[in-house]
Design an enzyme around this catalytic site. Structure first.
Site, PDB file in Angstrom:
ATOM      1  N   PHE A 136       0.855  -1.197   0.000  1.00  0.00           N
ATOM      2  CA  PHE A 136       0.000   0.000   0.000  1.00  0.00           C
ATOM      3  C   PHE A 136       0.886   1.239   0.000  1.00  0.00           C
ATOM      4  O   PHE A 136       1.765   1.381   0.849  1.00  0.00           O
ATOM      5  CB  PHE A 136      -0.916   0.012   1.231  1.00  0.00           C
ATOM      6  CG  PHE A 136      -1.908   1.147   1.204  1.00  0.00           C
ATOM      7  CD1 PHE A 136      -3.095   1.026   0.499  1.00  0.00           C
ATOM      8  CD2 PHE A 136      -1.647   2.344   1.863  1.00  0.00           C
ATOM      9  CE1 PHE A 136      -4.012   2.086   0.450  1.00  0.00           C
ATOM     10  CE2 PHE A 136      -2.552   3.397   1.822  1.00  0.00           C
ATOM     11  CZ  PHE A 136      -3.742   3.256   1.111  1.00  0.00           C
ATOM     12  N   ASP A 221       9.188   2.801   1.493  1.00  0.00           N
ATOM     13  CA  ASP A 221       8.038   3.491   2.077  1.00  0.00           C
ATOM     14  C   ASP A 221       7.973   3.151   3.566  1.00  0.00           C
ATOM     15  O   ASP A 221       7.568   2.051   3.953  1.00  0.00           O
ATOM     16  CB  ASP A 221       6.768   3.033   1.339  1.00  0.00           C
ATOM     17  CG  ASP A 221       5.500   3.686   1.876  1.00  0.00           C
ATOM     18  OD1 ASP A 221       5.498   4.125   3.034  1.00  0.00           O
ATOM     19  OD2 ASP A 221       4.508   3.731   1.130  1.00  0.00           O
ATOM     20  N   LYS A 250       2.579   9.860   8.613  1.00  0.00           N
ATOM     21  CA  LYS A 250       1.945   9.326   9.832  1.00  0.00           C
ATOM     22  C   LYS A 250       2.594   9.810  11.137  1.00  0.00           C
ATOM     23  O   LYS A 250       2.350  10.911  11.574  1.00  0.00           O
ATOM     24  CB  LYS A 250       1.914   7.807   9.754  1.00  0.00           C
ATOM     25  CG  LYS A 250       0.921   7.322   8.691  1.00  0.00           C
ATOM     26  CD  LYS A 250       0.617   5.861   8.844  1.00  0.00           C
ATOM     27  CE  LYS A 250      -0.317   5.313   7.799  1.00  0.00           C
ATOM     28  NZ  LYS A 250      -1.718   5.603   8.039  1.00  0.00           N
TER      29      LYS A 250
HETATM   30  C1  LIG Z   1       2.925   2.314   3.891  1.00  0.00           C
HETATM   31  C2  LIG Z   1       1.985   3.430   3.566  1.00  0.00           C
HETATM   32  N1  LIG Z   1       2.250   4.219   2.525  1.00  0.00           N
HETATM   33  C3  LIG Z   1       1.431   5.242   2.196  1.00  0.00           C
HETATM   34  C4  LIG Z   1       0.292   5.496   2.903  1.00  0.00           C
HETATM   35  C5  LIG Z   1      -0.612   6.637   2.518  1.00  0.00           C
HETATM   36  O1  LIG Z   1      -0.571   7.629   3.498  1.00  0.00           O
HETATM   37  P1  LIG Z   1      -1.721   8.757   3.573  1.00  0.00           P
HETATM   38  O2  LIG Z   1      -2.971   8.075   3.980  1.00  0.00           O
HETATM   39  O3  LIG Z   1      -1.189   9.742   4.578  1.00  0.00           O
HETATM   40  O4  LIG Z   1      -1.806   9.347   2.213  1.00  0.00           O
HETATM   41  C6  LIG Z   1      -0.032   4.684   3.995  1.00  0.00           C
HETATM   42  C7  LIG Z   1      -1.280   4.891   4.750  1.00  0.00           C
HETATM   43  O5  LIG Z   1      -1.807   4.014   5.382  1.00  0.00           O
HETATM   44  C8  LIG Z   1       0.834   3.614   4.327  1.00  0.00           C
HETATM   45  O6  LIG Z   1       0.578   2.808   5.358  1.00  0.00           O
END
Ligand SMILES: Cc1ncc(COP(=O)(O)O)c(C=O)c1O
Length: 402
Positions: A136, A221, A250
């Site tokens: 994700f 990420d 986050k």
């Molecule tokens: C690993 C990862 N990347 C990207 C995102 C996307 O972040 P946002 O919801 O702040 O756009 C998330 C959100 O859960 C995530 O867990």
């Protein structure tokens, strides 16, 4: 105060249905405890999806945000302000130097920046990306194209990007998928949204080696794993591996919206002037909050605390003998209860009824990502209640099947 049921009705009438109507209406947070609109208290074991690392209303956060809001709340990227410089310097320091930062407002925007950065840096002939199945990376088009969850990606394609998915943690599959035409590999160290699924040990070192051999960029990420969640500042530091690009969000803002894209080595200077931007990215208030988060993690020894509390949680979960609880996985204060059946939604619901906020992240996995300031006593209260929650979830599942 307006009741939960009234607010949920008004939510349904005035907000788009993309989230459904969340079951709990929160009005107040203090430390690891939150309160709903009907005055019920909950132990917050999800921290706004691994965000509220200092808990709610931490004095350091309140002071930093209030002071910055009263001093200078916004500048845009037309002007320099001190907090963004300080925060970038702090992050670069924590990451060991030779890096530069771009600030965004969210995780998906941090990944969009990473995507453009690696495209800008790629030599001629590189035209495809590799990412992990079930991974994700966010909901905007570029990040979504890299997201390996068909149900949320497919309705919105095609994305105009060639993205090839390989199983998470499978280095042989990755080696086969990546060649000299690959722009970048995007991966998470542990897949958060897939259910806190760690990769095998040595995975990040393997990704590094494959990227070095082919010249593809390694984009890591750490939007969910970064800033202390695993008991280290960054999950990749436990493998002593440095990616080319790192994305954060986050927990960085501890509740205020901020994301960061960090480029190392040549990637630090790959953007040309005018290549990218954000009106709000690196906003002074969000940067002040992030500095308060980093200072507090340092001053209160929260990395070590997270590691100890994570071990305690894991040990106590391992001590529970219940037919619905098949095990637990994860690291630090980032865990999933592995269920023996697809009853996570019932566990989430029954936990809330008993005053605990957890997250049904997958049909058979319940995510636990509390504030990093959680105490042994609070963990103990949850562990004591868990068998009853699991009993009630099983009963609800049985009733539903009848
Ligand atoms: C690993 C990862 N990347 C990207 C995102 C996307 O972040 P946002 O919801 O702040 O756009 C998330 C959100 O859960 C995530 O867990």
């Amino acid at each position: 105060m307006t009741s939960s049921s009234t607010l949920r009705e008004r939510f349904a009438a005035s907000l788009m249905p993309n989230y459904g109507v969340p079951p709990v209406v929160l009005t107040l947070g203090r430390g690891c405890e939150v309160y709903d609109a009907d005055g019920r208290q909950y132990l917050d074991l999800i921290a706004g999806i691994a965000v509220s690392s200092l808990g709610h209303g931490h004095p350091a956060m309140v002071k930093a945000v209030a002071h910055q809001a009263a001093t200078l709340a916004h500048t845009s990227n037309l002007f320099v302000h001190e907090r963004e410089v300080e925060l970038a310097e702090r992050l670069v320091g924590l990451l060991g130097g030779d890096a530069k930062v771009f600030f965004a407002n969210s995780g998906t925007e941090a990944n969009e920046a990473a995507l453009k950065l690696v495209k800008r840096a790629a030599g001629p002939g590189r035209h495809y990306f590799v990412a992990a199945s079930h991974g994700f990376h966010g909901r905007t088009s570029g990040s979504l194209a890299l997201t390996g969850k068909d149900s949320i990606r497919e309705p919105f394609g095609p994305f105009g990007m060639d993205v090839r998915f390989v199983p998470h943690g499978d280095l042989d599959a990755l080696r086969d998928a990546v060649d000299e035409s690959c722009v970048a590999v995007f991966t998470e160290p542990t897949q958060g949204e897939a259910g806190v699924v760690p990769a095998p040990e040595g995975y990040l070192a393997g990704v590094r080696e494959i990227c070095d051999a082919t010249g593809a960029a390694f984009v890591l990420d750490e939007i969910q794993s970064g800033i202390g969640r695993t008991g280290a500042w960054f999950a990749h530091q436990s493998e002593d591996v440095r990616p080319d690009v790192l994305t954060l969000a986050k927990g960085l803002g501890g509740g205020l919206p901020i994301g960061a894209c960090v480029g190392f080595g040549d990637y630090a200077d790959a953007f040309h002037k005018g290549d990218h931007g954000s009106t709000f990215g690196g906003n002074p208030v969000a940067c002040a909050a992030a500095l308060a988060v980093i200072d507090t993690i340092e001053n209160e020894g929260l990395l070590a605390h997270t590691a100890v509390m994570g071990d305690l949680l894991a040990e106590q979960l391992d001590g529970i003998d219940h037919p619905l609880l098949a095990g637990q996985r994860g690291s630090g204060l980032w865990r999933a209860l592995e269920l023996s059946g697809p009853h996570a939604a019932h566990v989430q619901e029954q936990a809330a009824v008993r005053g605990f906020l957890v997250n049904a992240v997958a049909p058979d996995a319940v995510r636990i990502a509390p504030p990093l300031v959680i105490t042994p006593e609070q963990i103990g209260v949850f562990i004591e209640a868990l068998p009853t929650i699991l009993d009630a979830a099983e009963a609800a599942a049985t009733k539903e099947q009848q």
